[in-house]
Design an enzyme around this catalytic site. Structure first.
Site, PDB file in Angstrom:
ATOM      1  N   LYS A 246       0.861  -1.189   0.000  1.00  0.00           N
ATOM      2  CA  LYS A 246       0.000   0.000   0.000  1.00  0.00           C
ATOM      3  C   LYS A 246       0.891   1.230   0.000  1.00  0.00           C
ATOM      4  O   LYS A 246       1.688   1.420   0.919  1.00  0.00           O
ATOM      5  CB  LYS A 246      -0.921  -0.012   1.234  1.00  0.00           C
ATOM      6  N   ASP A 251      -2.445  10.252   3.305  1.00  0.00           N
ATOM      7  CA  ASP A 251      -3.845   9.871   3.532  1.00  0.00           C
ATOM      8  C   ASP A 251      -4.499  10.929   4.426  1.00  0.00           C
ATOM      9  O   ASP A 251      -4.407  10.869   5.647  1.00  0.00           O
ATOM     10  CB  ASP A 251      -3.897   8.478   4.197  1.00  0.00           C
ATOM     11  N   LYS A 258      -9.910  13.154   7.939  1.00  0.00           N
ATOM     12  CA  LYS A 258      -9.405  12.770   9.267  1.00  0.00           C
ATOM     13  C   LYS A 258      -9.368  14.004  10.170  1.00  0.00           C
ATOM     14  O   LYS A 258      -9.052  15.102   9.693  1.00  0.00           O
ATOM     15  CB  LYS A 258      -7.973  12.221   9.144  1.00  0.00           C
ATOM     16  N   ASP A 269       1.678   6.356   5.487  1.00  0.00           N
ATOM     17  CA  ASP A 269       0.723   5.422   4.884  1.00  0.00           C
ATOM     18  C   ASP A 269       1.294   4.766   3.618  1.00  0.00           C
ATOM     19  O   ASP A 269       0.624   3.966   2.974  1.00  0.00           O
ATOM     20  CB  ASP A 269      -0.597   6.152   4.575  1.00  0.00           C
ATOM     21  N   ASP A 328     -12.042   7.305   3.758  1.00  0.00           N
ATOM     22  CA  ASP A 328     -10.807   7.057   4.523  1.00  0.00           C
ATOM     23  C   ASP A 328     -10.433   5.570   4.524  1.00  0.00           C
ATOM     24  O   ASP A 328      -9.334   5.211   4.937  1.00  0.00           O
ATOM     25  CB  ASP A 328     -10.979   7.586   5.955  1.00  0.00           C
ATOM     26  N   GLU A 330      -9.449   3.848   2.147  1.00  0.00           N
ATOM     27  CA  GLU A 330      -8.988   3.960   0.752  1.00  0.00           C
ATOM     28  C   GLU A 330      -7.938   2.908   0.399  1.00  0.00           C
ATOM     29  O   GLU A 330      -7.840   2.501  -0.757  1.00  0.00           O
ATOM     30  CB  GLU A 330      -8.447   5.363   0.500  1.00  0.00           C
ATOM     31  N   ARG A 332      -7.713  -0.207   1.008  1.00  0.00           N
ATOM     32  CA  ARG A 332      -8.286  -1.459   0.510  1.00  0.00           C
ATOM     33  C   ARG A 332      -8.756  -1.322  -0.940  1.00  0.00           C
ATOM     34  O   ARG A 332      -8.756  -2.291  -1.697  1.00  0.00           O
ATOM     35  CB  ARG A 332      -9.418  -1.923   1.438  1.00  0.00           C
TER      36      ARG A 332
HETATM   37  N1  BES Z   1      -4.148   4.634   6.796  1.00  0.00           N
HETATM   38  C1  BES Z   1      -5.263   4.394   7.616  1.00  0.00           C
HETATM   39  C2  BES Z   1      -5.001   3.382   8.737  1.00  0.00           C
HETATM   40  C3  BES Z   1      -4.003   3.789   9.791  1.00  0.00           C
HETATM   41  C4  BES Z   1      -4.457   4.319  10.978  1.00  0.00           C
HETATM   42  C5  BES Z   1      -2.672   3.561   9.634  1.00  0.00           C
HETATM   43  C6  BES Z   1      -3.558   4.654  11.970  1.00  0.00           C
HETATM   44  C7  BES Z   1      -1.761   3.902  10.629  1.00  0.00           C
HETATM   45  C8  BES Z   1      -2.219   4.441  11.802  1.00  0.00           C
HETATM   46  C9  BES Z   1      -6.431   3.861   6.788  1.00  0.00           C
HETATM   47  O1  BES Z   1      -6.482   4.289   5.478  1.00  0.00           O
HETATM   48  C10 BES Z   1      -7.688   4.321   7.469  1.00  0.00           C
HETATM   49  O2  BES Z   1      -7.886   5.492   7.538  1.00  0.00           O
HETATM   50  N2  BES Z   1      -8.478   3.376   7.955  1.00  0.00           N
HETATM   51  C11 BES Z   1      -9.664   3.667   8.651  1.00  0.00           C
HETATM   52  C12 BES Z   1     -10.719   2.678   8.208  1.00  0.00           C
HETATM   53  C13 BES Z   1     -12.106   3.021   8.661  1.00  0.00           C
HETATM   54  C14 BES Z   1     -12.591   4.247   7.923  1.00  0.00           C
HETATM   55  C15 BES Z   1     -12.994   1.855   8.372  1.00  0.00           C
HETATM   56  C16 BES Z   1      -9.388   3.536  10.141  1.00  0.00           C
HETATM   57  O3  BES Z   1      -8.602   2.681  10.528  1.00  0.00           O
HETATM   58  O4  BES Z   1      -9.935   4.332  10.907  1.00  0.00           O
HETATM   59 ZN    ZN Z   2      -4.663   4.842   4.609  1.00  0.00          ZN
HETATM   60 ZN    ZN Z   3      -7.547   6.168   5.276  1.00  0.00          ZN
END
Ligand code: BES
Ligand code: ZN
Ligand code: ZN
Length: 489
Positions: A246, A251, A258, A269, A328, A330, A332
């Site tokens: 990834k 992000d 966020k 990210d 967010d 994204e 996946r």
């Molecule tokens: N890049 C983030 C996940 C992340 C969070 C990585 C903290 C490192 C530290 C990912 O793209 C994300 O934002 N995931 C969301 C998913 C949710 C919207 C279902 C998350 O984990 O809050």
């Molecule tokens: Zn991300």
């Molecule tokens: Zn994200």
């Protein structure tokens, strides 16, 4: 830093300083030559304790036991204790437990990983005096080992640790420097240096490949997405393995923006992408007998007039439709198309993806542990064993029959987020699984590195910031699978 093995005892080796590990508070060991001074100064040899005696030119460090991870941490502490001191050469004996070479490697890894600093943007850079570490042919427990093996394993350890530091540097670079295009340029440079093949697909080519989920994520950014594909081809490979990363160079969350506090550190990210670059770098330098494809989905998740939106329905490369409910989630979407590309174009024997995919994984396992997910128990167990042998922390998060239902959509084939707020790391992996063809289900493993990839405090031999998570685990797994014989731990 130069590492040298000398077939001589510690006393016979000339160096500016000697590093002595005091194992389990044992001040009676023959290597502890300053027992009286140590006792006078109150040094007990407790874990993490260190004392430099300039008069006898020895640095003592307290170490809990002979476990390879304890040795890595101790070697890292030694390098830190010698920082800013004007010693140019250091010598150290070997501290072997079971496998003769594991702890010799651990010293080299600990020293290189512990010596890392990210100072590119600082006017004043720390001075580095130490240039050489000499390992002597004398063991703490009087275990015999072959000097040839010692030399070979020290070289391997250096390659892997330096590849890890290469990843740390890339991840630490800020998002105004690393965009999908400049990440591709780093990959092209690596390809040139290591004689790898490299292809980069731009947004028009991604369109031709019907990678619409991937494209949607990158659409609002001024920095267009790239698919980066590196290939290492040895002669007579035993297998073909694809590592998929990834590569969100930033992000922001997109329209599902966020909160400010959560946005900081999202330059990291791209850690999965950088890790796969580190793996192919080390594997090619070690000349591992495996064909390796490193494939990166690089994009920037931003806000703009052309942002993709919650409620959008996207059609992925394999024809599946995805209801977007949160922009967010994204990573996946980018990985879904990238995984389809890998299965269709590369047809590897195994697919391992590495991604900072979910905050939920960090909640589940803590900041230091990689989440391992997939359909095949044996494959996951092998990954866990490789992690343990490499010094990385990893734990399995189990799929079950109920969780996939949480991804059901009323309007499309699947939804990009779960309907429950629990089990988010697993449901994210189950989303990816929807883009893994039947014949690949048991040949795919997903590593969520959201916790350890970037930590805002030092831990063990890891610095503030990027750790290079996944590189050592990945290389160890390849070695266990295709290089070592069964007896090797
Ligand atoms: N890049 C983030 C996940 C992340 C969070 C990585 C903290 C490192 C530290 C990912 O793209 C994300 O934002 N995931 C969301 C998913 C949710 C919207 C279902 C998350 O984990 O809050
Ligand atoms: Zn991300
Ligand atoms: Zn994200």
């Amino acid at each position: 830093m130069v590492f040298e093995f000398q077939e001589r005892t510690i006393e016979q080796i000339t160096a500016d300083i000697e590093i002595v590990f005091v194992i389990d508070k044992n001040l009676d060991h023959k290597w502890v030559k300053d027992k009286e001074t140590l006792q006078k100064l109150g040094f007990e040899g407790k874990e993490g304790e260190s004392l430099l005696i300039p008069e006898t030119k020895r640095l003592y460090l307290g170490v809990k036991d002979l476990h390879h991870e304890s040795i890595r941490i101790a070697a890292s502490s030694a390098i830190k204790a010698l920082k800013n001191r004007k010693y140019q050469t250091a010598k150290i004996g070997t501290y072997i437990e079971n496998c003769p070479i594991t702890n010799i490697k651990a010293v080299v890894e600990g020293a290189i990983l512990g010596g890392y600093g990210f100072n590119r943007f600082k006017k004043e850079k720390p001075k580095e005096y130490l240039t050489k570490i000499i390992v002597g042919y004398e063991d703490y427990s009087d275990i015999d080992f072959s000097p040839q093996n010692a030399v070979k394993s020290m070289k391997e350890a250096q390659i892997v640790a330096e590849a890890t530091n290469y990843v740390r540097d890339l991840v630490n670079l800020p998002p105004n420097v690393i965009t999908p295009q400049t990440l591709a340029e780093h990959a092209l440079k690596l390809a040139e240096e290591n004689s790898l093949e490299c292809t980069v697909l731009d947004e028009k080519e991604l369109e031709k490949e019907n990678m619409n989920a991937f494209l949607a994520v990158g659409r609002a950014s001024a920095n267009p997405p790239r698919l980066i594909h590196l290939k290492y081809r040895p002669q007579n490979p035993k297998a073909k393995v694809a590592f998929v990363g990834k590569g969100l160079t930033y992000d922001s969350g997109g329209l599902s923006l966020k909160p400010s506090d959560y946005m900081v550190t999202m330059k990291a990210d791209k850690s999965g992408a950088c890790a796969v670059l580190g793996i192919i770098k080390a594997a090619s330098e070690m000349e591992l007998p495996v064909e390796i494809d490193a494939v990166i989905g690089a994009a920037e998740n931003m806000v703009g007039p052309d942002s993709y939106k919650p409620d959008d329905i996207l059609k992925a490369k394999n024809g599946k439709t995805i209801e977007v409910r949160n922009t967010d989630a994204e990573g996946r979407l980018v990985l879904a198309d990238t995984l389809c590309y890998v299965q269709e174009k590369i047809k590897p024997d195994y697919i391992v993806d590495l991604a900072t995919l979910t905050g939920a994984c960090v909640v589940a396992l803590g900041e230091y542990t990689i989440g391992v997910m997939g359909h095949d128990r044996q494959l996951q167990d092998k990954i866990l064993k490789a992690a343990e042998a490499s010094g990385e922390l990893a734990a399995k998060l189990p799929f079950n029959r109920y969780l996939p239902k949480l991804l059901e959509s009323k309007v499309a084939d699947i939804c990009n987020i779960s309907s429950s707020r629990y089990g988010g790391a697993i449901t994210a992996a189950l989303f990816l699984s929807e883009f893994i063809e039947k014949e690949y289900k048991n040949r795919w493993v997903h590593l969520d590195i959201a916790g350890p990839a970037y930590v805002e405090k030092e831990w063990g031999y890891n610095p503030y910031g990027a750790s290079g998570a996944g590189v050592r685990l990945g290389i160890k797994w390849l070695q266990k699978e295709y290089v070592f014989n069964k007896k090797h731990p």
